[in-house]
Write a protein that holds these residues in place. Sequence first.
Motif, mmCIF file in Angstrom:
data_model
loop_
_atom_site.group_PDB
_atom_site.id
_atom_site.type_symbol
_atom_site.label_atom_id
_atom_site.label_comp_id
_atom_site.label_asym_id
_atom_site.label_seq_id
_atom_site.Cartn_x
_atom_site.Cartn_y
_atom_site.Cartn_z
ATOM 1 N N GLU A 289 2.137 -9.825 -1.564
ATOM 2 C CA GLU A 289 1.188 -9.362 -2.574
ATOM 3 C C GLU A 289 -0.029 -8.705 -1.929
ATOM 4 O O GLU A 289 -0.506 -7.673 -2.397
ATOM 5 N N ARG A 290 -0.531 -9.288 -0.863
ATOM 6 C CA ARG A 290 -1.689 -8.719 -0.165
ATOM 7 C C ARG A 290 -1.349 -7.343 0.403
ATOM 8 O O ARG A 290 -2.123 -6.396 0.303
ATOM 9 N N LYS A 291 -0.161 -7.228 0.973
ATOM 10 C CA LYS A 291 0.271 -5.953 1.538
ATOM 11 C C LYS A 291 0.392 -4.889 0.443
ATOM 12 O O LYS A 291 -0.075 -3.762 0.601
ATOM 13 N N ILE A 292 0.996 -5.250 -0.680
ATOM 14 C CA ILE A 292 1.201 -4.290 -1.764
ATOM 15 C C ILE A 292 -0.118 -3.850 -2.373
ATOM 16 O O ILE A 292 -0.349 -2.659 -2.588
ATOM 17 N N ILE A 293 -1.019 -4.783 -2.632
ATOM 18 C CA ILE A 293 -2.278 -4.374 -3.268
ATOM 19 C C ILE A 293 -3.129 -3.536 -2.311
ATOM 20 O O ILE A 293 -3.828 -2.623 -2.739
ATOM 21 N N THR A 294 -3.029 -3.800 -1.032
ATOM 22 C CA THR A 294 -3.743 -2.978 -0.052
ATOM 23 C C THR A 294 -3.193 -1.549 -0.056
ATOM 24 O O THR A 294 -3.946 -0.579 -0.025
ATOM 25 N N ILE A 295 -1.867 -1.417 -0.126
ATOM 26 C CA ILE A 295 -1.247 -0.095 -0.201
ATOM 27 C C ILE A 295 -1.661 0.609 -1.489
ATOM 28 O O ILE A 295 -2.017 1.794 -1.474
ATOM 29 N N LEU A 296 -1.640 -0.101 -2.610
ATOM 30 C CA LEU A 296 -2.052 0.489 -3.886
ATOM 31 C C LEU A 296 -3.488 0.989 -3.805
ATOM 32 O O LEU A 296 -3.793 2.100 -4.238
ATOM 33 N N TYR A 297 -4.357 0.162 -3.260
ATOM 34 C CA TYR A 297 -5.771 0.519 -3.151
ATOM 35 C C TYR A 297 -5.957 1.759 -2.273
ATOM 36 O O TYR A 297 -6.644 2.707 -2.654
ATOM 37 N N ASN A 298 -5.337 1.751 -1.103
ATOM 38 C CA ASN A 298 -5.484 2.886 -0.181
ATOM 39 C C ASN A 298 -4.899 4.171 -0.762
ATOM 40 O O ASN A 298 -5.485 5.238 -0.613
ATOM 41 N N PHE A 299 -3.748 4.064 -1.415
ATOM 42 C CA PHE A 299 -3.153 5.241 -2.052
ATOM 43 C C PHE A 299 -4.090 5.799 -3.107
ATOM 44 O O PHE A 299 -4.273 7.007 -3.213
ATOM 45 N N SER A 300 -4.661 4.912 -3.919
ATOM 46 C CA SER A 300 -5.520 5.388 -5.011
ATOM 47 C C SER A 300 -6.762 6.094 -4.472
ATOM 48 O O SER A 300 -7.245 7.041 -5.082
ATOM 49 N N LEU A 301 -7.259 5.660 -3.334
ATOM 50 C CA LEU A 301 -8.429 6.311 -2.738
ATOM 51 C C LEU A 301 -8.079 7.608 -2.016
ATOM 52 O O LEU A 301 -8.741 8.622 -2.200
ATOM 53 N N LYS A 302 -7.053 7.562 -1.201
ATOM 54 C CA LYS A 302 -6.728 8.709 -0.348
ATOM 55 C C LYS A 302 -5.920 9.790 -1.061
ATOM 56 O O LYS A 302 -6.137 10.971 -0.834
ATOM 57 N N LYS A 303 -4.983 9.380 -1.903
ATOM 58 C CA LYS A 303 -4.105 10.365 -2.539
ATOM 59 C C LYS A 303 -4.393 10.518 -4.028
ATOM 60 O O LYS A 303 -3.773 11.345 -4.687
ATOM 61 N N ARG A 304 -5.293 9.696 -4.534
ATOM 62 C CA ARG A 304 -5.694 9.743 -5.951
ATOM 63 C C ARG A 304 -4.521 9.574 -6.909
ATOM 64 O O ARG A 304 -4.456 10.188 -7.969
ATOM 65 N N ARG A 305 -3.579 8.739 -6.498
ATOM 66 C CA ARG A 305 -2.435 8.384 -7.330
ATOM 67 C C ARG A 305 -1.857 7.076 -6.799
ATOM 68 O O ARG A 305 -2.213 6.628 -5.716
ATOM 69 N N MET A 306 -0.975 6.488 -7.568
ATOM 70 C CA MET A 306 -0.280 5.291 -7.128
ATOM 71 C C MET A 306 1.004 5.697 -6.403
ATOM 72 O O MET A 306 1.578 6.754 -6.684
ATOM 73 N N PRO A 307 1.453 4.883 -5.471
ATOM 74 C CA PRO A 307 2.690 5.207 -4.757
ATOM 75 C C PRO A 307 3.909 5.057 -5.664
ATOM 76 O O PRO A 307 3.881 4.320 -6.653
#
Length: 72
Positions: free
Chosen positions: A6-24
């Motif tokens: 869960e920690r890994k997934i939410i970190t990926i979601l957060y980083n994607f939303s900031l860097k790519k402005r979308r969800m993976p």
Amino acid sequence: MLPDHERKIITILYNFSLKKRRMPTMSELQTKTGLSEDQIWKALLNLSERKAIVFDGKLETIKIDDGWWTLK
């Protein structure tokens, strides 16, 4: 404290939303986590139950709670 998946997934979601402005996409989550689709869905549902994310079953509509990092 969040389990590792869960920690890994939410970190990926957060980083994607900031860097790519979308969800993976599911494929991107599978590649980045090494988890199966079933494991990812289970983790997303658990994150939703913990109120770390708002999730209606569609990856592109996930909203991350501002205080998610306090669940680590």
